[in-house]
Structures are given as C-alpha cells and as structure tokens.
Design a protein around this motif. Structure first.
Motif, PDB file in Angstrom:
ATOM      1  N   THR A  33      10.776  -1.526  -5.270  1.00 35.83           N
ATOM      2  CA  THR A  33      10.106  -2.207  -4.177  1.00 35.83           C
ATOM      3  C   THR A  33       9.393  -1.188  -3.307  1.00 35.83           C
ATOM      4  O   THR A  33       9.987  -0.195  -2.890  1.00 35.83           O
ATOM      5  CB  THR A  33      11.130  -2.973  -3.306  1.00 35.83           C
ATOM      6  OG1 THR A  33      11.937  -3.777  -4.150  1.00 35.83           O
ATOM      7  CG2 THR A  33      10.420  -3.834  -2.289  1.00 35.83           C
ATOM      8  N   HIS A  34       8.109  -1.429  -3.067  1.00 35.56           N
ATOM      9  CA  HIS A  34       7.351  -0.544  -2.194  1.00 35.56           C
ATOM     10  C   HIS A  34       7.197  -1.202  -0.837  1.00 35.56           C
ATOM     11  O   HIS A  34       6.843  -2.383  -0.749  1.00 35.56           O
ATOM     12  CB  HIS A  34       5.963  -0.248  -2.784  1.00 35.56           C
ATOM     13  CG  HIS A  34       6.044   0.540  -4.056  1.00 35.56           C
ATOM     14  ND1 HIS A  34       6.136   1.904  -4.072  1.00 35.56           N
ATOM     15  CD2 HIS A  34       6.085   0.145  -5.345  1.00 35.56           C
ATOM     16  CE1 HIS A  34       6.214   2.334  -5.324  1.00 35.56           C
ATOM     17  NE2 HIS A  34       6.182   1.274  -6.114  1.00 35.56           N
ATOM     18  N   HIS A  35       7.506  -0.446   0.190  1.00 35.17           N
ATOM     19  CA  HIS A  35       7.372  -0.974   1.540  1.00 35.17           C
ATOM     20  C   HIS A  35       6.140  -0.370   2.189  1.00 35.17           C
ATOM     21  O   HIS A  35       5.980   0.850   2.210  1.00 35.17           O
ATOM     22  CB  HIS A  35       8.609  -0.626   2.381  1.00 35.17           C
ATOM     23  CG  HIS A  35       9.831  -1.356   1.939  1.00 35.17           C
ATOM     24  ND1 HIS A  35      10.083  -2.662   2.284  1.00 35.17           N
ATOM     25  CD2 HIS A  35      10.866  -0.976   1.160  1.00 35.17           C
ATOM     26  CE1 HIS A  35      11.225  -3.043   1.743  1.00 35.17           C
ATOM     27  NE2 HIS A  35      11.735  -2.044   1.058  1.00 35.17           N
ATOM     28  N   ALA A  70      15.659  -1.276   4.751  1.00 30.83           N
ATOM     29  CA  ALA A  70      17.115  -1.505   4.659  1.00 30.83           C
ATOM     30  C   ALA A  70      17.697  -2.050   5.954  1.00 30.83           C
ATOM     31  O   ALA A  70      17.591  -1.442   7.010  1.00 30.83           O
ATOM     32  CB  ALA A  70      17.807  -0.203   4.289  1.00 30.83           C
ATOM     33  N   GLU A  71      18.329  -3.184   5.827  1.00 32.45           N
ATOM     34  CA  GLU A  71      19.009  -3.762   6.978  1.00 32.45           C
ATOM     35  C   GLU A  71      20.519  -3.680   6.828  1.00 32.45           C
ATOM     36  O   GLU A  71      21.259  -3.980   7.739  1.00 32.45           O
ATOM     37  CB  GLU A  71      18.616  -5.225   7.158  1.00 32.45           C
ATOM     38  CG  GLU A  71      17.139  -5.393   7.440  1.00 32.45           C
ATOM     39  CD  GLU A  71      16.735  -6.845   7.366  1.00 32.45           C
ATOM     40  OE1 GLU A  71      17.622  -7.701   7.350  1.00 32.45           O
ATOM     41  OE2 GLU A  71      15.524  -7.113   7.301  1.00 32.45           O
ATOM     42  N   GLY A  72      20.987  -3.370   5.651  1.00 32.20           N
ATOM     43  CA  GLY A  72      22.421  -3.312   5.473  1.00 32.20           C
ATOM     44  C   GLY A  72      22.776  -2.547   4.239  1.00 32.20           C
ATOM     45  O   GLY A  72      23.871  -2.576   3.794  1.00 32.20           O
ATOM     46  N   GLY A 110      16.204  -4.497  -1.713  1.00 29.62           N
ATOM     47  CA  GLY A 110      16.013  -3.521  -0.667  1.00 29.62           C
ATOM     48  C   GLY A 110      16.835  -3.768   0.582  1.00 29.62           C
ATOM     49  O   GLY A 110      16.997  -2.874   1.388  1.00 29.62           O
ATOM     50  N   PRO A 126      20.811  -0.180  10.868  1.00 30.47           N
ATOM     51  CA  PRO A 126      20.907   0.461   9.549  1.00 30.47           C
ATOM     52  C   PRO A 126      21.185   1.940   9.719  1.00 30.47           C
ATOM     53  O   PRO A 126      20.505   2.591  10.498  1.00 30.47           O
ATOM     54  CB  PRO A 126      19.524   0.222   8.944  1.00 30.47           C
ATOM     55  CG  PRO A 126      18.615   0.140  10.133  1.00 30.47           C
ATOM     56  CD  PRO A 126      19.423  -0.460  11.243  1.00 30.47           C
ATOM     57  N   TRP A 127      22.112   2.434   8.939  1.00 28.73           N
ATOM     58  CA  TRP A 127      22.669   3.747   9.222  1.00 28.73           C
ATOM     59  C   TRP A 127      21.725   4.912   8.990  1.00 28.73           C
ATOM     60  O   TRP A 127      22.069   6.043   9.264  1.00 28.73           O
ATOM     61  CB  TRP A 127      23.951   3.934   8.416  1.00 28.73           C
ATOM     62  CG  TRP A 127      25.025   3.011   8.860  1.00 28.73           C
ATOM     63  CD1 TRP A 127      25.892   3.219   9.892  1.00 28.73           C
ATOM     64  CD2 TRP A 127      25.342   1.743   8.331  1.00 28.73           C
ATOM     65  NE1 TRP A 127      26.726   2.151  10.031  1.00 28.73           N
ATOM     66  CE2 TRP A 127      26.417   1.222   9.091  1.00 28.73           C
ATOM     67  CE3 TRP A 127      24.833   0.979   7.295  1.00 28.73           C
ATOM     68  CZ2 TRP A 127      26.990  -0.024   8.833  1.00 28.73           C
ATOM     69  CZ3 TRP A 127      25.398  -0.263   7.036  1.00 28.73           C
ATOM     70  CH2 TRP A 127      26.456  -0.746   7.793  1.00 28.73           C
ATOM     71  N   ARG A 154      12.790   4.932   7.840  1.00 28.78           N
ATOM     72  CA  ARG A 154      12.423   3.765   7.046  1.00 28.78           C
ATOM     73  C   ARG A 154      12.099   4.175   5.618  1.00 28.78           C
ATOM     74  O   ARG A 154      11.412   5.175   5.406  1.00 28.78           O
ATOM     75  CB  ARG A 154      11.184   3.091   7.654  1.00 28.78           C
ATOM     76  CG  ARG A 154      11.439   2.454   8.992  1.00 28.78           C
ATOM     77  CD  ARG A 154      12.319   1.233   8.827  1.00 28.78           C
ATOM     78  NE  ARG A 154      12.395   0.470  10.063  1.00 28.78           N
ATOM     79  CZ  ARG A 154      13.243  -0.540  10.242  1.00 28.78           C
ATOM     80  NH1 ARG A 154      14.077  -0.867   9.254  1.00 28.78           N
ATOM     81  NH2 ARG A 154      13.257  -1.202  11.359  1.00 28.78           N
ATOM     82  N   PRO A 155      12.555   3.440   4.637  1.00 25.18           N
ATOM     83  CA  PRO A 155      12.221   3.787   3.254  1.00 25.18           C
ATOM     84  C   PRO A 155      10.809   3.345   2.909  1.00 25.18           C
ATOM     85  O   PRO A 155      10.318   2.337   3.406  1.00 25.18           O
ATOM     86  CB  PRO A 155      13.243   2.992   2.440  1.00 25.18           C
ATOM     87  CG  PRO A 155      13.549   1.807   3.294  1.00 25.18           C
ATOM     88  CD  PRO A 155      13.428   2.265   4.727  1.00 25.18           C
ATOM     89  N   ALA A 156      10.153   4.142   2.061  1.00 22.51           N
ATOM     90  CA  ALA A 156       8.834   3.764   1.561  1.00 22.51           C
ATOM     91  C   ALA A 156       8.989   3.083   0.211  1.00 22.51           C
ATOM     92  O   ALA A 156       8.207   2.217  -0.171  1.00 22.51           O
ATOM     93  CB  ALA A 156       7.941   4.993   1.427  1.00 22.51           C
ATOM     94  N   GLU A 157      10.021   3.501  -0.511  1.00 22.80           N
ATOM     95  CA  GLU A 157      10.258   2.906  -1.825  1.00 22.80           C
ATOM     96  C   GLU A 157      11.750   2.732  -2.027  1.00 22.80           C
ATOM     97  O   GLU A 157      12.536   3.621  -1.691  1.00 22.80           O
ATOM     98  CB  GLU A 157       9.679   3.801  -2.934  1.00 22.80           C
ATOM     99  CG  GLU A 157       9.854   3.220  -4.312  1.00 22.80           C
ATOM    100  CD  GLU A 157       9.298   4.140  -5.404  1.00 22.80           C
ATOM    101  OE1 GLU A 157       8.097   4.469  -5.344  1.00 22.80           O
ATOM    102  OE2 GLU A 157      10.077   4.522  -6.292  1.00 22.80           O
ATOM    103  N   VAL A 158      12.122   1.579  -2.548  1.00 17.52           N
ATOM    104  CA  VAL A 158      13.524   1.307  -2.836  1.00 17.52           C
ATOM    105  C   VAL A 158      13.648   0.943  -4.306  1.00 17.52           C
ATOM    106  O   VAL A 158      12.902   0.100  -4.812  1.00 17.52           O
ATOM    107  CB  VAL A 158      14.070   0.149  -1.966  1.00 17.52           C
ATOM    108  CG1 VAL A 158      15.528  -0.143  -2.325  1.00 17.52           C
ATOM    109  CG2 VAL A 158      13.930   0.470  -0.489  1.00 17.52           C
ATOM    110  N   GLU A 185      18.647   7.663   1.132  1.00 20.94           N
ATOM    111  CA  GLU A 185      19.854   6.844   1.045  1.00 20.94           C
ATOM    112  C   GLU A 185      20.164   6.508  -0.400  1.00 20.94           C
ATOM    113  O   GLU A 185      19.262   6.222  -1.194  1.00 20.94           O
ATOM    114  CB  GLU A 185      19.674   5.535   1.827  1.00 20.94           C
ATOM    115  CG  GLU A 185      20.873   4.619   1.779  1.00 20.94           C
ATOM    116  CD  GLU A 185      20.498   3.151   1.675  1.00 20.94           C
ATOM    117  OE1 GLU A 185      20.951   2.375   2.501  1.00 20.94           O
ATOM    118  OE2 GLU A 185      19.757   2.783   0.726  1.00 20.94           O
TER     119      GLU A 185
END
Lengths: 221, 221
Positions: free
Chosen positions: A210-212, A219-221, B79, B143-144, B148-152, B193
């Motif tokens: 998944t690309h954000h 990530a929320e959790g 994600g 979120p720990w 922010r992630p760019a890719e998951v 992460e």
DNA sequence: GAGTGGTCTAGACCACCAC
DNA sequence: TGGTGGTCTAGACCACTCC
C-alpha cells in the motif's frame, strides 16, 4: 498441566526444526513411537496430527510418516496470482443469483461465466480459484476478462478447508487455508470480475503493498 | 467412505446453519449425543472439535457445548487496524537481532522498542500485535511511531496458532488464524516499523484495496 | 502376507462448574 | 455433590503399500 499430546508434539517439532530428523526422513512407526513415549497409539497419533496441521510432516497411508521437505512458497500478490502453471478444469455458463449477484453488483439471472482453476507446482496442486465474470466480458484465454481492472479489492480470511477443498488440494482438513474474495472493478465502477481463491496455508502467502500519499497518513494501530 | 465423524459434523452443521439449533442454545451432553448417533464419545467429541474449529460452537468445560452467537467481525484494512479498544500490555526495550534485524533492515544490536498489544471487543480478545520500532522513532502513545509511512507491505499467511497465541487470544489451538507481517517504510526507504499481527480466523478478515493506474495492467491469473 | 496408517470402541480417571 | 467436558488407555478392525 500441558497434555501428553503437546509434550510429544513439542519434542518431535524440536527434533525436526533442529535437524535431528531430516527432511524426507521416515519417522519410526506409530506403535514404535507410542512405545518410546510410553503412551497409547491414539495419543501419539493426536500429536502427529498436530504436526501435520503445522505442515511439518506428511502422513502417508500404508507407508509411514515423513518429515516434510521445505516447500516452495507461492506468493499471491494483491490483484494477481504470480505466473505459474495453471490448469483450467472447467468453464461453466451460469446465471447470477444470491451472493454472486451481490458480489458482482448485477441483477439476478445475469449471464455469467465461471472459470474453475487449479494451480500446480511440483505435480501437486497449490491453489484453487473460482472466477466469475459477466459473460459479455469473458474471454477464452487467461486473463479471462477482456477488460483491465482499475481497482481490485481483496478480502482475506483464514479458515479450515471444506472437505471438497481439502480433497481438491490434497491437503488435510486440519490445514489452515487463506481464503481470498477478490472483486475487480473498471474505471466506471462496474464489477468486471469476482473470484474466490483458496491457498493452502503451508505453502502460500499473500503480499499486499500500500502506498500512502502525503495527504493521508497510515498506521493507526 | 465418509467417516462417522464427518457425517455427524455435517448433520450438526446443518442443524445449526438452518436454525434448527439456535445461537446461544446448549447442545445435548456429549454422552447423549453419542447415544443418539450410536457412536462412542471419542468419535462424537471428534465431530464437535471440528465444529469448534469452524467457529460454529463453543465448548465450555463443565458447562456444555453451545451454538455460537454470530461474531462481530474485525476488519483489518491494509496498513491500519480499524479503530477499536486496544490494550497495550507491555512495552519492552530490546536490541535488534536475527530475523528482526533483517525485517527492519538495521544492524544487529540496534536499539528497538517493542509494543505488545491486545485488541478487545465484547470483553474477549480479538487481536494480538507485536510492533517493533527503532527506538529513536518510538513514541509513548499510539500510533507508536513518530513518522508517517510512505509504503506499507503486508505479508499475509494462514496457520494454526502457537499454544501461547491460543492462550492469549483464548481460542482453540485448532482455529485458523491470519498472521500478518507488516513492514512500513518512510519516503527514503527506511523501515520505520515492523509488526507481527495475529487475528483469529473466525472473527477477523483483512481487506486490501489496490488501485491500478492505466500504465500497468492487473489480473494475470 | 507383512507392515503401515485410519477409524472406532468402551471405559477409566481428572478438572471444571453449578448448586 | 452431580453433571459436564478433557484426557488418556488398550485394543479391535479396516484400508493402503510394498514385496
């Protein structure tokens, strides 16, 4: 506290993972193992059934129990199966109804084509797919849909196989499977394909990337 | 051809799915059922174990076997876990090694923080997560991760739970689980992460949506 | 036919729950 | 205390594989 079954399973598991028992090697017969662990044969078989469900051993009726060789892992990538030898077992013309009509977002009795596919590797089946396509979009060759999807939605669950699935994939009913329901839509939002995929848990995994964009965090959790 | 176990399981399954046996209802005791089907109690229990693995019944020690009420389904979206009541059981400081160092693409002995989380709903656990974050990016609150992630990337497999996972989630060892290994990277490609998620197969599903641009096609098989 | 695993039996004994 | 499920036993009988 822990059952005899778990103790025995843990011991054999250790012997396998440490290489004490090597891949392809035959285990002692069940009566022999039962005597060694000083338990009854049902208890021992219970432990072996666990190892089988974990994919560590193969039970071959009339031959023996064997340490399983490492399996080549099939990777399903979000939206498409990896290129592999596929076998289309059956093509069926049918009409949408119930769940299928809902998935495809078409009225009941809409003409559909079903493709029943079994993936193979090393002479043994490793995937089962049922693909449903509106008949006007169906093609004779893979990929069976004439149109490219703009969006693919994969709904992934883990469960035990039905007896039919277990028989088709030649797996034990106790082996967990990945069940994926895939819905593909074209740019206009029309559903162009619905698919039910079944992948054995011991030799398959699904990979999703998944690309954000910067606008929306992750990530929320 | 078909075993007594499968016959009995199929019969009870039918009675449950058709509503003959209603959710919450207690089944007759095992000796009673065994007498009804004219089999021994181990055979009958074998059939019930199957139904339990399918999530159709709950076996309560000392009380009886109950038809399970429909479960609210947890949906994991590629994600991020859906917002729900989470409980962080433990935060641990450790150093990367082996598999973990590989996943995070950091040298051995890199400082990490581990978050052990258990998700709850209806007083019962429904998800287990182990989240590993380089210590310089770790935060105290969800979120720990500070970034922010760019890719998951989610790697999804189906398997049976370990005895520890089964105990933590209060599920039977025969219930299939979704095991997800998630790797999140920032725009520079740094892994920010790594997470191991375990979701019970009877009450969880994972949903992934893939968008295809016009340049690159989709379904290959 | 000898050896293997697959299924099932009849029952013992223990642990948990409710009263 | 009585009923329930959890575990285990000792062994019968069948089906499959290989010689």
């Amino acid at each position: 506290m822990t059952s005899l079954r778990d103790t025995i399973a843990a011991d054999l598991r250790t012997q396998i993972t440490t290489g004490h028992l090597k891949p392809g090697e035959r285990l002692p017969s069940e009566p022999q193992l039962a005597a060694h662990y000083k338990v009854s044969t049902p208890t021992l078989r219970n432990a072996l059934a666990f190892l089988q469900a974990e994919g560590l051993i193969d039970k071959l009726h009339g031959k023996g129990n064997y340490v399983r060789r490492p399996l080549s892992r099939l990777t399903y990538e979000g939206g498409a199966l990896t290129p592999t030898l596929h076998l289309t077992v059956r093509t069926t013309q049918l009409r949408a109804q119930g769940m299928l009509a809902t998935l495809l977002k078409v009225p009941s009795r809409t003409p559909l084509t079903e493709f029943l596919c079994i993936g193979h590797a090393d002479e043994s089946p490793h995937s089962l797919a049922r693909i449903y396509i509106p008949r006007d979009l169906a093609a004779a060759e893979p990929p069976w849909c004439r149109q490219r999807p703009a969006e693919v939605q994969d709904r992934v669950t883990a469960r035990l196989p039905t007896s039919e699935e277990a028989a088709t994939l030649r797996i034990t009913p106790a082996l967990a499977i990945l069940a994926i329901t895939r819905i593909s839509t074209d740019p206009t939002g029309r559903v162009i394909e619905a698919a039910h995929l079944v992948l054995p848990g011991d030799r398959a995994e699904a990979l999703f990337t998944t690309h954000h964009t910067t606008e929306k965090g992750g990530a929320e959790g």
